[in-house]
Design a protein around this motif. Structure first.
Motif, short mmCIF file in Angstrom:
data_model
loop_
_atom_site.label_atom_id
_atom_site.label_comp_id
_atom_site.label_asym_id
_atom_site.label_seq_id
_atom_site.Cartn_x
_atom_site.Cartn_y
_atom_site.Cartn_z
N ALA A 15 -15.81 1.38 -3.04
CA ALA A 15 -16.36 0.11 -2.53
C ALA A 15 -15.68 -1.08 -3.21
N ALA A 18 -12.17 -1.46 -1.80
CA ALA A 18 -12.19 -2.08 -0.47
C ALA A 18 -12.36 -3.59 -0.58
N ALA A 19 -13.19 -4.04 -1.50
CA ALA A 19 -13.39 -5.47 -1.70
C ALA A 19 -12.14 -6.13 -2.27
N GLU A 23 -10.97 -5.69 2.60
CA GLU A 23 -11.53 -4.94 3.72
C GLU A 23 -13.05 -5.12 3.80
N LYS A 24 -13.63 -5.61 2.74
CA LYS A 24 -15.08 -5.76 2.62
C LYS A 24 -15.32 -7.02 1.79
N SER A 28 -20.79 -8.45 -0.95
CA SER A 28 -21.60 -7.30 -0.55
C SER A 28 -21.70 -6.25 -1.67
#
Length: 63
Positions: A15, A18-19, A23-24, A28
């Motif tokens: 996660a 991805a940040a 991508e994110k 979040s």
């Protein structure tokens, strides 16, 4: 940092990675993934997120 020691740690690293890559949204992220994103480089996160999951425990024991 070395490879992930548990599935939860690997998921948190994924996660955070991805940040880091955009991508994110970073907003979040929560808990361990938020801390990882702030303290680790993209290369370290990639190494941790790409560990093989088959032999990893669900959670790391507290010993």
């Amino acid at each position: 940092m070395a490879k992930a020691r548990s599935k939860k740690q690997q998921m948190a690293a994924g996660a955070a990675l991805a940040a880091e890559r955009g991508e994110k949204p970073k907003s979040s992220l929560r808990g361990a993934s938020k801390g990882m994103a702030q303290s680790m480089s993209e290369k370290e996160l990639e190494r941790m997120a790409h560990a093989k999951r088959k032999k990893l425990p669900k959670r790391r024991s507290k010993s």
